[in-house]
Design an enzyme around this catalytic site. Structure first.
Site, PDB file in Angstrom:
ATOM      1  N   HIS A   1       2.871   0.281   0.978  1.00 21.74           N
ATOM      2  CA  HIS A   1       2.277   1.469   1.237  1.00 21.74           C
ATOM      3  C   HIS A   1       2.888   2.604   0.517  1.00 21.74           C
ATOM      4  CE1 HIS A   1       0.697   4.594   3.809  1.00 21.74           C
ATOM      5  NE2 HIS A   1      -0.379   3.627   4.469  1.00 21.74           N
TER       6      HIS A   1
ATOM      7  N   LEU B   1      -0.612 -10.725  17.809  1.00 21.62           N
ATOM      8  CA  LEU B   1      -1.846 -10.779  18.160  1.00 21.62           C
ATOM      9  C   LEU B   1      -2.236 -12.080  17.832  1.00 21.62           C
ATOM     10  CD1 LEU B   1      -4.697  -9.836  19.064  1.00 21.62           C
ATOM     11  CD2 LEU B   1      -5.241  -8.974  16.644  1.00 21.62           C
TER      12      LEU B   1
ATOM     13  N   ASP C   1      11.011 -14.933   8.899  1.00 12.26           N
ATOM     14  CA  ASP C   1      11.623 -16.177   9.822  1.00 12.26           C
ATOM     15  C   ASP C   1      10.521 -17.464   9.489  1.00 12.26           C
ATOM     16  OD1 ASP C   1      13.298 -14.390  10.648  1.00 12.26           O
ATOM     17  OD2 ASP C   1      13.259 -15.059  12.744  1.00 12.26           O
TER      18      ASP C   1
ATOM     19  N   ARG D   1      -4.814  -6.679  -0.331  1.00 12.07           N
ATOM     20  CA  ARG D   1      -5.518  -6.959   0.935  1.00 12.07           C
ATOM     21  C   ARG D   1      -6.363  -5.726   1.102  1.00 12.07           C
ATOM     22  NH1 ARG D   1      -3.411  -4.755   6.577  1.00 12.07           N
ATOM     23  NH2 ARG D   1      -2.705  -3.336   5.425  1.00 12.07           N
TER      24      ARG D   1
ATOM     25  N   SER E   1      -6.511  -7.656   8.486  1.00 11.69           N
ATOM     26  CA  SER E   1      -5.318  -8.492   8.951  1.00 11.69           C
ATOM     27  C   SER E   1      -5.314  -8.728  10.589  1.00 11.69           C
ATOM     28  CB  SER E   1      -3.754  -7.923   8.586  1.00 11.69           C
ATOM     29  OG  SER E   1      -3.951  -6.740   8.448  1.00 11.69           O
TER      30      SER E   1
ATOM     31  N   ARG F   1      -4.049   2.853  -4.033  1.00  5.68           N
ATOM     32  CA  ARG F   1      -2.814   2.671  -3.116  1.00  5.68           C
ATOM     33  C   ARG F   1      -1.437   2.140  -3.848  1.00  5.68           C
ATOM     34  NH1 ARG F   1      -2.394  -0.821   2.340  1.00  5.68           N
ATOM     35  NH2 ARG F   1      -3.114   1.105   3.127  1.00  5.68           N
TER      36      ARG F   1
ATOM     37  N   TRP G   1       2.063  -1.800  15.920  1.00  8.36           N
ATOM     38  CA  TRP G   1       2.115  -0.700  15.091  1.00  8.36           C
ATOM     39  C   TRP G   1       1.123  -0.345  14.213  1.00  8.36           C
ATOM     40  CZ3 TRP G   1       6.278   2.447  15.188  1.00  8.36           C
ATOM     41  CH2 TRP G   1       7.645   1.899  15.861  1.00  8.36           C
ATOM     42  N   ALA G   2       0.077  -1.243  14.463  1.00  8.67           N
ATOM     43  CA  ALA G   2      -1.193  -1.041  13.629  1.00  8.67           C
ATOM     44  C   ALA G   2      -1.779   0.212  14.146  1.00  8.67           C
ATOM     45  CB  ALA G   2      -2.174  -2.322  13.669  1.00  8.67           C
ATOM     46  N   GLN G   3      -2.071   1.323  13.210  1.00 11.64           N
ATOM     47  CA  GLN G   3      -2.260   2.525  13.517  1.00 11.64           C
ATOM     48  C   GLN G   3      -4.073   2.502  13.345  1.00 11.64           C
ATOM     49  OE1 GLN G   3      -0.495   5.594  11.211  1.00 11.64           O
ATOM     50  NE2 GLN G   3       1.448   5.245  12.088  1.00 11.64           N
ATOM     51  N   GLY G   4      -4.448   1.966  12.312  1.00  7.73           N
ATOM     52  CA  GLY G   4      -5.695   2.191  11.894  1.00  7.73           C
ATOM     53  C   GLY G   4      -6.917   1.418  12.659  1.00  7.73           C
ATOM     54  N   GLY G   5      -7.140   0.214  12.475  1.00  4.15           N
ATOM     55  CA  GLY G   5      -8.271  -0.460  13.211  1.00  4.15           C
ATOM     56  C   GLY G   5      -8.494  -2.060  13.127  1.00  4.15           C
TER      57      GLY G   5
ATOM     58  N   GLU H   1     -12.811   2.741   6.093  1.00  5.19           N
ATOM     59  CA  GLU H   1     -11.566   2.969   5.521  1.00  5.19           C
ATOM     60  C   GLU H   1     -11.439   2.732   3.845  1.00  5.19           C
ATOM     61  OE1 GLU H   1      -8.889   0.464   7.754  1.00  5.19           O
ATOM     62  OE2 GLU H   1      -8.342   2.135   8.964  1.00  5.19           O
TER      63      GLU H   1
ATOM     64  N   HIS I   1       4.837  -3.371   3.026  1.00  4.32           N
ATOM     65  CA  HIS I   1       3.805  -3.169   4.356  1.00  4.32           C
ATOM     66  C   HIS I   1       3.305  -4.540   4.719  1.00  4.32           C
ATOM     67  CE1 HIS I   1       1.280  -0.984   6.894  1.00  4.32           C
ATOM     68  NE2 HIS I   1       0.056  -1.369   6.184  1.00  4.32           N
TER      69      HIS I   1
END
Ligand SMILES: Cc1cc2nc3c(=O)[nH]c(=O)nc-3n(C[C@H](O)[C@H](O)[C@H](O)COP(=O)(O)OP(=O)(O)OC[C@H]3O[C@@H](n4cnc5c(N)ncnc54)[C@H](O)[C@@H]3O)c2cc1C
Length: 516
Positions: free
Chosen positions: A244, A15, A223, A385, A390, A289, A47-51, A116, A350
């Site tokens: 995570h 992104l 990298d 975070r 992100s 977490r 892969w970002a599931q949340g939002g 969240e 994560h």
């Protein structure tokens, strides 16, 4: 060696890179964007599931700022947090909602927002449990239709070109380090190309693959950190790595199991079937977490097991399938029916809160070099975070770096003569690569992971210094391919993280140190 000239070279097609490309392309200049993978759908973004954070109905920039500062454990750069809170919601509107038309979930009152963990109000936009994939797919299509943007897949950046390392001139015109592009491997032909660019933007994503367990995709091998480190760009906070608590433990790889499952009453049990979290924290499985991740790690060490289990099988099976459709389908595809049996889980690396240090428009300490997205340390995340910030950070810094890179002149059209570059010829030994990766991953997991100490970190340094020196020689001799280049970067990035961790004796946020 052949040369390829462009105005703006963007390394990374997540992104952050895409946002910078869309923004910079408006100038009409030539934009070249690379991904090391064959597939355009790469990096963590899909892969970002949340939002993604937007704004709540009764929200303000100040309230968002307070939440981010609290999550960052007092270690954020306040100017950067203010910048994100001031411009973020407007850019979500302009880019994601109005331009790309991402189909965020909505109801009769408009866009739906969820709250969240650690957000004081519902402000996160989402699209089912596939927000990142929707954003990435749509943004890519948009980018592919821009004429002055060239997308090169299977092209891996090897190193940044700098006046001090690659120019044959003894004094450079800037009298301070500057970057003028990157050395790139075209993995289809095996050719190495020097891509000369007026401005270079690093957008290579995370570092999760340096650890035994991670939620990150295969390409997240650090990298950008390694290239920036070798080029002499300043890096910050590399040791603040968020873990995570629950990723599926399966031979095919890890897959994130949402925290929402514990929120809905799933139990964490050990291999004896006992719930263990109450021994570690008064809030049990709903503890913060970091605490849950460390407790699982300790329980695994105590019981000498490779994983623990998350159990939601006592819930109504129709409800579970409807509440967690992606997790249900994914686990079933691996032979685990979560409505009938418990899920083997481990904590996993994560998100990297630190990275290449940048200012508010993404400029690094090297002239003509920018860094954006997860690779950058903007100062927004401090020592930890806040969830779903992100993707927002990718958008804000991607936008400002894209804009600044085409506006700022800075003698950016000067390209010095370069040293010759010779390539190795030995075939890459895949067994050797697999072995070195195992060492990096185990060392980082056991000695520089969830529970650190000066003693463990010193031991990790000794192991990885030797390994890095071997890998560097191996790299010099070998025919280049993605595997050897990723390994070289992984070894370098791992050492950079450890040296950052060694310098910080205070437990804070994601950095937990025992002893001394
Ligand atoms: C499972 C998971 C769930 C997440 N959920 C959320 C969420 O709900 N909300 C949120 O805000 N964040 C979430 N995150 C974090 C977020 O997805 C990432 O921080 C963000 O997508 C990073 O974007 P990026 O553009 O910086 O890099 P990425 O999307 O990782 O892209 C990196 C790109 O760089 C390329 N690349 C790497 N090295 C090279 C090289 N040497 N040469 C050429 N190309 C290279 C890769 O191929 C890739 O194209 C999640 C992360 C994961 C892993």
């Amino acid at each position: 060696m052949s040369q390829h000239k462009t105005d703006i070279l963007i390394i990374g097609l997540g992104l952050a890179g895409i946002t910078a490309a869309i923004t910079a392309a408006k100038s009409g200049k030539k934009i070249t964007i690379l991904t090391k993978t064959k597939n355009k759908s790469s990096g963590s973004t899909p892969w970002a599931q949340g939002g993604v954070v937007y704004k709540g109905l009764k929200d303000s920039s100040l309230q968002l700022k307070k939440d981010i500062l609290k999550a960052g454990a007092g270690h954020c750069w306040e100017d950067a947090v203010e910048h994100l809170c001031k411009y973020g919601p407007g850019l979500v509107e302009e880019i994601l909602i109005n331009t790309l038309k991402i189909p965020f979930n909505s109801n009769e009152l408009g866009l739906e927002r969820v709250a969240e963990g650690a957000h004081s109000t519902p402000r996160v936009l989402y699209h089912a449990d596939k927000t990142g994939k929707s954003i990435h797919d749509i943004a890519l299509k948009y980018l592919e239709n821009i004429k002055n943007v060239e997308i090169l897949t299977n092209h891996m950046a090897i190193d940044l070109l700098t006046f001090s390392h690659h120019s044959t001139e003894t004094t450079d015109i800037y009298k301070k380090p500057a970057c003028f592009g990157a050395m790139v491997l075209n993995n289809e032909t095996g050719a190495v190309v020097s891509m000369l660019a007026s401005k270079t933007i690093l957008a290579t994503g995370g570092i999760g693959q340096l650890f035994l367990h991670t939620t990150n995709p295969k390409e997240a091998t650090g990298d950008g950190i390694a290239m920036a480190w070798r080029a002499g760009a300043r890096c910050f906070n590399l040791h603040y790595i968020q873990f995570h608590p629950t990723a599926l433990y399966h031979p095919s790889g890890r897959f994130l199991i949402s925290e929402a499952m514990r929120g809905e009453g799933a139990k964490l049990i050990n291999n004896q079937g006992e719930e263990f979290m109450n021994q570690y924290h008064k809030d049990g499985a709903l503890a913060p977490r970091d605490v849950v991740s460390r407790s699982i790690h300790k329980e695994m060490l105590k019981e000498e097991t490779d994983c623990v289990f998350l159990d939601i099988a006592d819930k109504d099976s129709a409800w579970t399938k409807q509440r967690f459709p992606t997790i249900y389908d994914y686990c079933l595809s691996k032979g685990i029916d979560i409505t009938k049996e418990s899920i083997p889980v481990v904590p996993a690396a994560h998100y990297s809160c630190g990275g290449v240090g940048v200012n508010l428009v993404g400029k690094t300490s090297l002239k003509r070099l920018y860094a954006i997205g997860e690779i950058a340390c903007t100062g927004v995340h401090g020592a930890n975070r806040l969830a779903s910030t992100s993707l927002l950070e990718c958008l804000v810094w991607g936008y400002f770096a894209g804009k600044d890179s085409v506006e700022e002149k800075d003698d950016a059209d000067y390209f010095p003569p370069m040293h010759d570059w010779s390539l190795g010829t030995q075939e890459v030994d895949k067994a050797r690569i697999a072995q070195e990766w195992l060492t990096i991953k185990n060392t980082m997991w056991n000695l520089a992971g969830l529970i650190r100490s000066q003693d463990k970190l010193r031991s990790a340094t000794n192991i990885l210094r030797l390994l890095q020196s071997d890998v560097e020689q191996f790299y010099q001799r070998s025919e280049l391919d993605n595997n050897i280049l990723s390994l070289r970067n992984g070894a370098q990035a791992a050492l950079a993280i450890i040296s950052s961790a060694l310098e910080d004796r205070e437990s804070l946020g994601t950095h937990y140190v025992e002893g001394e």
